[in-house]
Design a protein around this motif. Structure first.
Motif, PDB file in Angstrom:
ATOM      1  N   LYS A 164       0.835  -1.204   0.000  1.00 43.12           N
ATOM      2  CA  LYS A 164       0.000   0.000   0.000  1.00 43.12           C
ATOM      3  C   LYS A 164       0.869   1.254   0.000  1.00 43.12           C
ATOM      4  O   LYS A 164       0.582   2.232  -0.687  1.00 43.12           O
ATOM      5  CB  LYS A 164      -0.905   0.013   1.257  1.00 43.12           C
ATOM      6  N   GLN A 165       1.954   1.184   0.796  1.00 41.00           N
ATOM      7  CA  GLN A 165       2.835   2.350   0.876  1.00 41.00           C
ATOM      8  C   GLN A 165       3.515   2.606  -0.463  1.00 41.00           C
ATOM      9  O   GLN A 165       3.640   3.751  -0.900  1.00 41.00           O
ATOM     10  CB  GLN A 165       3.884   2.143   1.969  1.00 41.00           C
ATOM     11  N   ILE A 166       3.916   1.509  -1.122  1.00 42.26           N
ATOM     12  CA  ILE A 166       4.576   1.666  -2.419  1.00 42.26           C
ATOM     13  C   ILE A 166       3.588   2.246  -3.427  1.00 42.26           C
ATOM     14  O   ILE A 166       3.894   3.198  -4.162  1.00 42.26           O
ATOM     15  CB  ILE A 166       5.107   0.301  -2.917  1.00 42.26           C
ATOM     16  N   ALA A 167       2.366   1.681  -3.442  1.00 43.70           N
ATOM     17  CA  ALA A 167       1.361   2.142  -4.401  1.00 43.70           C
ATOM     18  C   ALA A 167       1.036   3.605  -4.181  1.00 43.70           C
ATOM     19  O   ALA A 167       0.899   4.391  -5.134  1.00 43.70           O
ATOM     20  CB  ALA A 167       0.092   1.292  -4.256  1.00 43.70           C
ATOM     21  N   LEU A 168       0.950   3.959  -2.915  1.00 42.88           N
ATOM     22  CA  LEU A 168       0.599   5.328  -2.561  1.00 42.88           C
ATOM     23  C   LEU A 168       1.658   6.315  -3.037  1.00 42.88           C
ATOM     24  O   LEU A 168       1.356   7.306  -3.720  1.00 42.88           O
ATOM     25  CB  LEU A 168       0.492   5.396  -1.047  1.00 42.88           C
ATOM     26  N   ALA A 169       2.904   6.033  -2.675  1.00 43.00           N
ATOM     27  CA  ALA A 169       3.976   6.930  -3.085  1.00 43.00           C
ATOM     28  C   ALA A 169       4.074   6.958  -4.605  1.00 43.00           C
ATOM     29  O   ALA A 169       4.291   8.016  -5.213  1.00 43.00           O
ATOM     30  CB  ALA A 169       5.294   6.486  -2.457  1.00 43.00           C
ATOM     31  N   GLY A 170       3.869   5.771  -5.242  1.00 37.68           N
ATOM     32  CA  GLY A 170       3.927   5.711  -6.706  1.00 37.68           C
ATOM     33  C   GLY A 170       2.827   6.543  -7.342  1.00 37.68           C
ATOM     34  O   GLY A 170       3.076   7.332  -8.263  1.00 37.68           O
ATOM     35  N   ALA A 171       1.598   6.382  -6.824  1.00 33.17           N
ATOM     36  CA  ALA A 171       0.479   7.129  -7.390  1.00 33.17           C
ATOM     37  C   ALA A 171       0.699   8.632  -7.218  1.00 33.17           C
ATOM     38  O   ALA A 171       0.452   9.424  -8.134  1.00 33.17           O
ATOM     39  CB  ALA A 171      -0.829   6.710  -6.712  1.00 33.17           C
ATOM     40  N   ALA A 172       1.209   9.006  -6.033  1.00 32.54           N
ATOM     41  CA  ALA A 172       1.472  10.425  -5.805  1.00 32.54           C
ATOM     42  C   ALA A 172       2.510  10.936  -6.790  1.00 32.54           C
ATOM     43  O   ALA A 172       2.370  12.019  -7.367  1.00 32.54           O
ATOM     44  CB  ALA A 172       1.935  10.641  -4.365  1.00 32.54           C
ATOM     45  N   ALA A 173       3.541  10.133  -7.016  1.00 28.60           N
ATOM     46  CA  ALA A 173       4.595  10.552  -7.938  1.00 28.60           C
ATOM     47  C   ALA A 173       4.037  10.699  -9.348  1.00 28.60           C
ATOM     48  O   ALA A 173       4.346  11.673 -10.059  1.00 28.60           O
ATOM     49  CB  ALA A 173       5.733   9.537  -7.903  1.00 28.60           C
ATOM     50  N   VAL A 174       3.191   9.726  -9.767  1.00 29.07           N
ATOM     51  CA  VAL A 174       2.616   9.791 -11.118  1.00 29.07           C
ATOM     52  C   VAL A 174       1.761  11.046 -11.275  1.00 29.07           C
ATOM     53  O   VAL A 174       1.857  11.782 -12.266  1.00 29.07           O
ATOM     54  CB  VAL A 174       1.778   8.524 -11.399  1.00 29.07           C
ATOM     55  N   LEU A 175       0.931  11.315 -10.249  1.00 31.59           N
ATOM     56  CA  LEU A 175       0.067  12.494 -10.315  1.00 31.59           C
ATOM     57  C   LEU A 175       0.886  13.780 -10.386  1.00 31.59           C
ATOM     58  O   LEU A 175       0.571  14.693 -11.147  1.00 31.59           O
ATOM     59  CB  LEU A 175      -0.867  12.542  -9.094  1.00 31.59           C
ATOM     60  N   MET A 176       1.957  13.830  -9.598  1.00 35.56           N
ATOM     61  CA  MET A 176       2.769  15.044  -9.595  1.00 35.56           C
ATOM     62  C   MET A 176       3.504  15.219 -10.916  1.00 35.56           C
ATOM     63  O   MET A 176       3.629  16.326 -11.433  1.00 35.56           O
ATOM     64  CB  MET A 176       3.745  15.019  -8.425  1.00 35.56           C
ATOM     65  N   LEU A 177       3.944  14.100 -11.481  1.00 37.53           N
ATOM     66  CA  LEU A 177       4.612  14.160 -12.784  1.00 37.53           C
ATOM     67  C   LEU A 177       3.622  14.641 -13.841  1.00 37.53           C
ATOM     68  O   LEU A 177       3.930  15.510 -14.678  1.00 37.53           O
ATOM     69  CB  LEU A 177       5.155  12.771 -13.143  1.00 37.53           C
ATOM     70  N   ALA A 178       2.395  14.071 -13.789  1.00 34.58           N
ATOM     71  CA  ALA A 178       1.369  14.476 -14.754  1.00 34.58           C
ATOM     72  C   ALA A 178       1.082  15.968 -14.615  1.00 34.58           C
ATOM     73  O   ALA A 178       0.950  16.690 -15.623  1.00 34.58           O
ATOM     74  CB  ALA A 178       0.091  13.673 -14.515  1.00 34.58           C
ATOM     75  N   LEU A 179       1.021  16.448 -13.390  1.00 37.08           N
ATOM     76  CA  LEU A 179       0.764  17.862 -13.164  1.00 37.08           C
ATOM     77  C   LEU A 179       1.897  18.710 -13.729  1.00 37.08           C
ATOM     78  O   LEU A 179       1.668  19.725 -14.402  1.00 37.08           O
ATOM     79  CB  LEU A 179       0.611  18.137 -11.661  1.00 37.08           C
ATOM     80  N   GLU A 180       3.119  18.264 -13.475  1.00 33.74           N
ATOM     81  CA  GLU A 180       4.280  19.013 -13.961  1.00 33.74           C
ATOM     82  C   GLU A 180       4.228  19.110 -15.494  1.00 33.74           C
ATOM     83  O   GLU A 180       4.443  20.178 -16.071  1.00 33.74           O
ATOM     84  CB  GLU A 180       5.557  18.304 -13.486  1.00 33.74           C
ATOM     85  N   GLY A 221       2.716  29.358  -3.991  1.00 37.95           N
ATOM     86  CA  GLY A 221       2.635  29.767  -5.384  1.00 37.95           C
ATOM     87  C   GLY A 221       3.563  28.949  -6.273  1.00 37.95           C
ATOM     88  O   GLY A 221       3.441  28.965  -7.489  1.00 37.95           O
ATOM     89  N   SER A 222       4.474  28.209  -5.656  1.00 37.25           N
ATOM     90  CA  SER A 222       5.432  27.430  -6.446  1.00 37.25           C
ATOM     91  C   SER A 222       5.049  25.950  -6.435  1.00 37.25           C
ATOM     92  O   SER A 222       4.913  25.344  -5.367  1.00 37.25           O
ATOM     93  CB  SER A 222       6.829  27.625  -5.864  1.00 37.25           C
ATOM     94  N   ILE A 223       4.847  25.376  -7.616  1.00 36.44           N
ATOM     95  CA  ILE A 223       4.415  23.976  -7.694  1.00 36.44           C
ATOM     96  C   ILE A 223       5.502  23.006  -7.242  1.00 36.44           C
ATOM     97  O   ILE A 223       5.242  22.153  -6.391  1.00 36.44           O
ATOM     98  CB  ILE A 223       3.864  23.664  -9.107  1.00 36.44           C
ATOM     99  N   PRO A 224       6.742  23.140  -7.760  1.00 36.89           N
ATOM    100  CA  PRO A 224       7.782  22.255  -7.202  1.00 36.89           C
ATOM    101  C   PRO A 224       7.968  22.487  -5.710  1.00 36.89           C
ATOM    102  O   PRO A 224       8.269  21.548  -4.958  1.00 36.89           O
ATOM    103  CB  PRO A 224       9.051  22.657  -7.965  1.00 36.89           C
ATOM    104  N   GLY A 225       7.748  23.722  -5.267  1.00 34.31           N
ATOM    105  CA  GLY A 225       7.872  24.048  -3.850  1.00 34.31           C
ATOM    106  C   GLY A 225       6.888  23.259  -3.013  1.00 34.31           C
ATOM    107  O   GLY A 225       7.232  22.763  -1.940  1.00 34.31           O
ATOM    108  N   ALA A 226       5.643  23.132  -3.503  1.00 29.38           N
ATOM    109  CA  ALA A 226       4.635  22.392  -2.745  1.00 29.38           C
ATOM    110  C   ALA A 226       5.023  20.927  -2.627  1.00 29.38           C
ATOM    111  O   ALA A 226       4.854  20.299  -1.574  1.00 29.38           O
ATOM    112  CB  ALA A 226       3.269  22.527  -3.406  1.00 29.38           C
ATOM    113  N   MET A 227       5.558  20.361  -3.725  1.00 30.42           N
ATOM    114  CA  MET A 227       5.971  18.951  -3.669  1.00 30.42           C
ATOM    115  C   MET A 227       7.101  18.782  -2.664  1.00 30.42           C
ATOM    116  O   MET A 227       7.050  17.910  -1.785  1.00 30.42           O
ATOM    117  CB  MET A 227       6.453  18.497  -5.052  1.00 30.42           C
ATOM    118  N   LEU A 228       8.084  19.657  -2.778  1.00 30.52           N
ATOM    119  CA  LEU A 228       9.223  19.578  -1.871  1.00 30.52           C
ATOM    120  C   LEU A 228       8.777  19.823  -0.429  1.00 30.52           C
ATOM    121  O   LEU A 228       9.145  19.077   0.484  1.00 30.52           O
ATOM    122  CB  LEU A 228      10.274  20.624  -2.286  1.00 30.52           C
ATOM    123  N   GLY A 229       7.964  20.867  -0.243  1.00 31.65           N
ATOM    124  CA  GLY A 229       7.503  21.213   1.102  1.00 31.65           C
ATOM    125  C   GLY A 229       6.737  20.066   1.737  1.00 31.65           C
ATOM    126  O   GLY A 229       6.901  19.785   2.932  1.00 31.65           O
ATOM    127  N   GLY A 230       5.896  19.377   0.949  1.00 34.76           N
ATOM    128  CA  GLY A 230       5.132  18.248   1.473  1.00 34.76           C
ATOM    129  C   GLY A 230       6.057  17.152   1.981  1.00 34.76           C
ATOM    130  O   GLY A 230       5.896  16.645   3.094  1.00 34.76           O
TER     131      GLY A 230
END
Lengths: 304, 331
Positions: free
Chosen positions: A150-166, A246-255
């Motif tokens: 579950k942890q792997i899927a979660l981190a993976g899904a989050a990464a995919v979503l963030m990549l798609a957003l980028e 206001g910064s998208i990479p910032g939000a990912m990093l900050g999270g």
């Protein structure tokens, strides 16, 4: 357990927690970037996302079951539905207020948050609802540490979503327009950008990410309730500020930074899980006082 | 707010109606003063006739009035959004609770300490953060409110999750303030004092500085107003109101626990200020009574009452962004 094992385990926990924070923080930061509004209701949209996800899971359960496919489908359906709901809220509550004094629009956002919380409270009777997909407890052992699938899927899904957003923000027409509006709204309008449409797209994407995070959190922790969005809304805001609002990479990093700070912070003697939230809010206050632009934010002229 | 060329100079400000359009204006004539006295007398005589339940609810409404008046100084006068006002309320209540039960102090002796503690809390949180932009300030105050609540829930001295109970009710010149009617009168007196202080503050030099800062911070600074200082003053005075409200809340209920100081409480206080019309004292009083009496009157709706309440708040913000009974000043 050796110290190394504990630290590695906390690293995994921190990354999982950080993925949630990052997904929610992205919506905060995008909305703030484009309309300069702190959407207090964002955490509650995450909560609504979890409930819609549960509903969607029960709808698709007959066809595909409640395992990985079912949960994936529920996440997508929840993103779609809650995304449109976010646009609806923007049209009803925020659009008429965008020219109003700052205090009024902040309080409107607070009112939206209360409506969502109390709406779900009334519908569910305030009960904690079980969210129990059949994802199992299997996982893999890496040396001494255990990582759940579950942890792997979660981190993976989050990464995919963030990549798609980028990719969306940097490569598509809408993304370009979004960046233009966040720099200068009036000038973008003169350049032929339909600003209202871009605002709607921003709310859709931001809210959909929160809904995805909400559904995943439900599936991961196994229960949901009407108040689950409050704390994560605060934490996600903290994450967005740490990264630079206001910064998208910032939000990912900050999270991720906040997630790791929290999971390691609980290991410091004297802090423990009871003081975990005090720890994060203190970090927020310190960042705001000493570096209000955050890690990746640009310094901005104060707009009162 | 700029003066037109050729308009009368600042001396006309004195004779002009208060920019708050508030109670100061309301009490301009002897007839209006008489009306205010009648209202207070009516409140003194009528409430006990309504029965014990009504007295308890009205006492609560008066407590909210005091807290809303304090928060109004921060939000309405100085224009700072504070989402953690319950923290000051908590500081007052816990100061009294700890000093009377653990150290055996007399209630009246604890009030100066409660006020001092609130002032210190106001300086600690306000000092570094009042330079921030308004929406950051909102979040910082929210975080601060949560820190105070979590601390109260986890510390030994505050009684952790169960809180403090058995707080002794005070004596005043041989009068044991103990019954619900006694406390009704105490809160009525406090509310009247709170109103009086608020009115005087609004018309003071500091009050005019708040008005100026709220309308145009840069211009105010150019005119020699130290904006951080006047904002901090608003913050501290608001904190004092909160602490006094909290102190009397503690002796009224004789028991306090962290749930009384949650973020929901802070939003209720804020709603009281916003609903009626921030900056205007009759509006704030109206708001406090709506916030307390509204859910009581909507009791028939059961679990839907807070939803109805929240939707009402949203509609008010959309259609009357300055509140039901707004201040006379524009914006």
């Amino acid at each position: 357990m050796t110290l190394t094992t504990i630290l590695l385990q906390q690293l995994v926990n921190g990354l999982v927690l950080g993925s949630f924070y990052a997904l929610v923080a992205l919506g905060y930061t995008m909305v703030f970037g484009v309309v300069k509004l702190l959407n207090f209701a964002h955490g509650d949209l995450y909560m609504v996302g979890a409930f819609i996800g549960l509903l969607a899971l029960s709808l698709v359960a007959g066809a595909v079951g409640t395992s990985w496919v079912g949960v994936g489908l529920a996440i997508l359906l929840s993103m779609l539905a809650v995304g449109f709901f976010g646009v609806f809220i923007e049209r009803i509550a925020y659009a008429p207020m965008l020219k109003a004094p700052r205090l009024s629009i902040l309080i409107t956002a607070l009112a939206v948050s209360l409506v969502l919380q109390n709406g779900v409270l009334s519908l569910t009777g305030g009960q904690v609802m079980p969210f129990s997909p059949k994802l199992g407890f299997a996982g893999i052992n890496l040396g001494d540490i255990f990582i759940n699938y579950k942890q792997i899927a979660l981190a993976g899904a989050a990464a995919v979503l963030m990549l798609a957003l980028e990719l969306f923000v940097s490569r598509t027409q809408y993304g370009r327009a979004m960046r233009a509006v966040s720099v200068d709204k009036d000038m973008s309008e003169l350049m032929g950008i339909d600003v209202n449409r871009i605002i709607a797209v921003t709310f859709f994407v931001g809210t959909a990410l929160a809904a995805a995070a909400g559904t995943m959190a439900g599936a991961y922790y196994g229960s949901i309730w009407y108040f689950m969005g409050f704390l994560i809304g605060l934490k996600a805001f903290t994450a967005a500020v740490i990264g630079g609002i206001g910064s998208i990479p910032g939000a990912m990093l900050g999270g991720l930074v906040l997630g790791l700070l929290e999971s390691f912070g609980t290991q410091i003697p004297g802090i423990g899980s009871a003081w975990k939230d005090v720890f994060s809010f203190s970090v927020l206050i310190l960042v705001l006082v000493f570096k209000p632009t955050g890690l990746l934010g640009k310094s901005e002229q104060e707009r009162m | 707010m700029a003066l037109e060329p050729g308009s009368p100079g600042p001396q006309s400000v004195v004779s002009r109606p208060s920019a708050w359009g508030g109670l100061g204006l309301l009490l301009d004539t002897p007839a209006k003063r008489a009306a205010a006295i009648v209202v207070i007398l009516a409140a003194m005589v009528a409430a006990p006739l309504l029965g014990p339940y009504a007295v308890v609810i009205l006492t609560n409404a008066l407590l909210y009035t005091i807290l809303a008046l304090g928060l109004n100084i921060v939000v309405g006068y100085a224009g700072l959004l504070d989402l953690g006002y319950a923290a000051f309320f908590a500081v007052g209540a816990y100061s009294v609770g700890i000093l009377t039960t653990v150290f055996g102090w007399n209630f009246w002796a604890t009030i100066p300490v409660a006020v001092l503690a609130a002032v210190c809390a106001g300086i600690i949180i306000g000092g570094p953060t009042l330079r921030l932009r308004s929406d950051y300030l909102a979040i910082v105050t929210l975080g601060f409110g949560e820190i105070v609540r979590i601390a109260a829930r986890n510390l030994q001295i505050t009684g952790a999750a169960s809180g403090i109970s058995g707080i002794e009710q005070p004596w005043l010149f041989g009068w044991h303030i103990a019954g619900s009617t006694d406390f009704y009168y105490v809160f009525l007196l406090l509310a009247v004092i709170g109103i009086f202080v608020s009115v005087r503050l609004a018309r003071s030099r500091l009050g005019r500085a708040w008005l100026y800062v709220r309308h145009d911070e840069d211009a105010a600074e150019a005119m020699g107003i130290d904006r951080v200082r006047v904002k901090l003053a608003a913050y501290i005075i608001g904190a004092i109101y909160g602490a006094i409200g909290g102190a009397f809340f503690a002796v009224n209920f004789t028991a306090i626990s962290p749930q009384s100081f949650s973020f929901q409480q802070s939003t209720l206080f804020l709603m009281a200020v916003i609903l009626g019309g921030m900056g205007k004292i009759p509006g704030v009083i109206l708001g406090a009574f709506i916030v307390v009496l509204g859910p009581e009157l909507l009791r028939d709706l059961g679990s839907f009452r807070y939803l109805v309440f929240a939707v009402g708040l949203l509609l008010i913000m959309l259609f009357r962004p300055s509140g039901i009974w707004p201040s006379g000043a524009k914006r």
